[in-house]
Design an enzyme around this catalytic site. Structure first.
Site: not given
Length: 319
Positions: A159, A243, A275
């Site tokens: 991320s 995600d 995620h």
């Protein structure tokens, strides 16, 4: 009487003003979340709780901020790859320890976990410029160590950490051997419309529609899509298709941009990965993918193998 057109213009103007106010006042709080709701800034556990061999490392960034990191080794003299680990935007490095524990075991590597400024035990306040500086400080430290193979430093980012890692890898082709990105966004500009849909017409990257008149207000754009095409080292893209935070299309766009300039790119999807849990949902396939990437792009130095072979031959001749 006020016309409908005037009302519409007033409405649009109000949205723009509200968007500007939100961006100016709260954008750092939206992008950087060092403290999860209901928790404190401190580490809930340390590597010792998981019986990991580790070292507390204290660093000083180029602008004077005191930074903290954990250097976790598989065993004291491990010369395997060293993973420079960059976390997501929320929580601290302690919340990633269970994943890192398995990473050490499955990949036979060392892991250096940096707390960004403002996170964990590090001082300061997070910003894009500051975190890029922090990452460089961590890499420079690793590059100067004598207890690891500095030719086998791999950057791993998930991320926000992927955005950090992409910049660091681009800037250090002589220090970083390879890059791994997991569930990373194309840019914060593109994510603004995902997190706050009413902003998508006013903020966005090159591929989005709308006037994008508020882009200039974004202090941490983290435009990974503009960086990834400049990375020359091998890149592994790990994408969780479930995600719920970053649309998987972002990873596909990053891969397409990278692969157009770099033939050493690999894109792997994990159908049930979300995620934060792609590493868990991916199971054995996840770890074998990274292991094979390591074997191909960060193998043990050939001179080590040849020297070992030479010693073995000498031993045989003395029998």
């Amino acid at each position: 009487m006020v016309s409908y057109v005037s009302l519409l213009l007033y409405g649009v103007g109000g949205i723009v003003v509200a968007g500007m106010a939100l961006l100016v006042a709260f954008q750092e709080k939206l992008v950087y979340v060092p403290v999860l709701p209901g928790l404190t800034k401190s580490y809930p556990i340390t590597p010792a709780r998981l019986r990991l061999i580790y070292e507390d490392v204290w660093l000083r960034s180029s602008d004077g901020v005191r930074l903290h990191a954990w250097f976790i080794k598989l065993f004291p003299d491990c010369r395997g790859p060293t993973v420079l680990f960059f976390q997501e935007n929320a929580g601290n490095i302690a919340h990633r320890l269970e994943m890192v524990r398995i990473m050490l075991q499955r990949l036979q590597c060392n892991v250096f976990m940096l707390s960004y400024r403002g996170y964990g035990a590090s001082d300061g306040y997070p910003s894009q410029h500051g975190i890029i500086d922090d990452a460089q400080t961590a890499l420079d430290h690793l590059s100067q160590r004598t207890d690891i193979d500095t030719n086998r430093i791999v950057v791993f980012g998930r991320s926000l950490g992927g955005a950090v890692g992409a910049v660091l890898t681009k800037n250090n082709p002589d220090k970083v051997a390879a890059l791994i990105l997991e569930n990373t966004f194309t840019s914060i500009l593109d994510m603004a419309g995902v997190l706050l849909p009413f902003l998508k017409w006013f903020i966005g990257g090159p591929g989005t529609k709308g006037p994008k008149i508020l882009n200039f207000l974004v202090r941490s754009p983290w435009s990974t899509i503009d960086v990834i095409g400049q990375v020359k080292q091998p890149v592994l893209f790990l994408s969780g298709l479930q995600d719920e935070m970053v649309p998987p299309s972002h990873m596909q766009m990053l891969y397409a941009k990278a692969a157009a300039h770099n033939r050493q790119c690999l894109f792997v999807e994990f159908p049930t990965g979300m995620h934060m849990d792609t590493w868990l949902a991916g199971g054995d396939h996840y770890w074998r993918t990274i292991q094979q990437f390591f074997e191909q792009h960060v193998p043990e130095k050939k001179e080590n193998e040849s020297s070992q072979n030479g010693r073995a031959a000498a031993d045989r001749s003395s029998l």
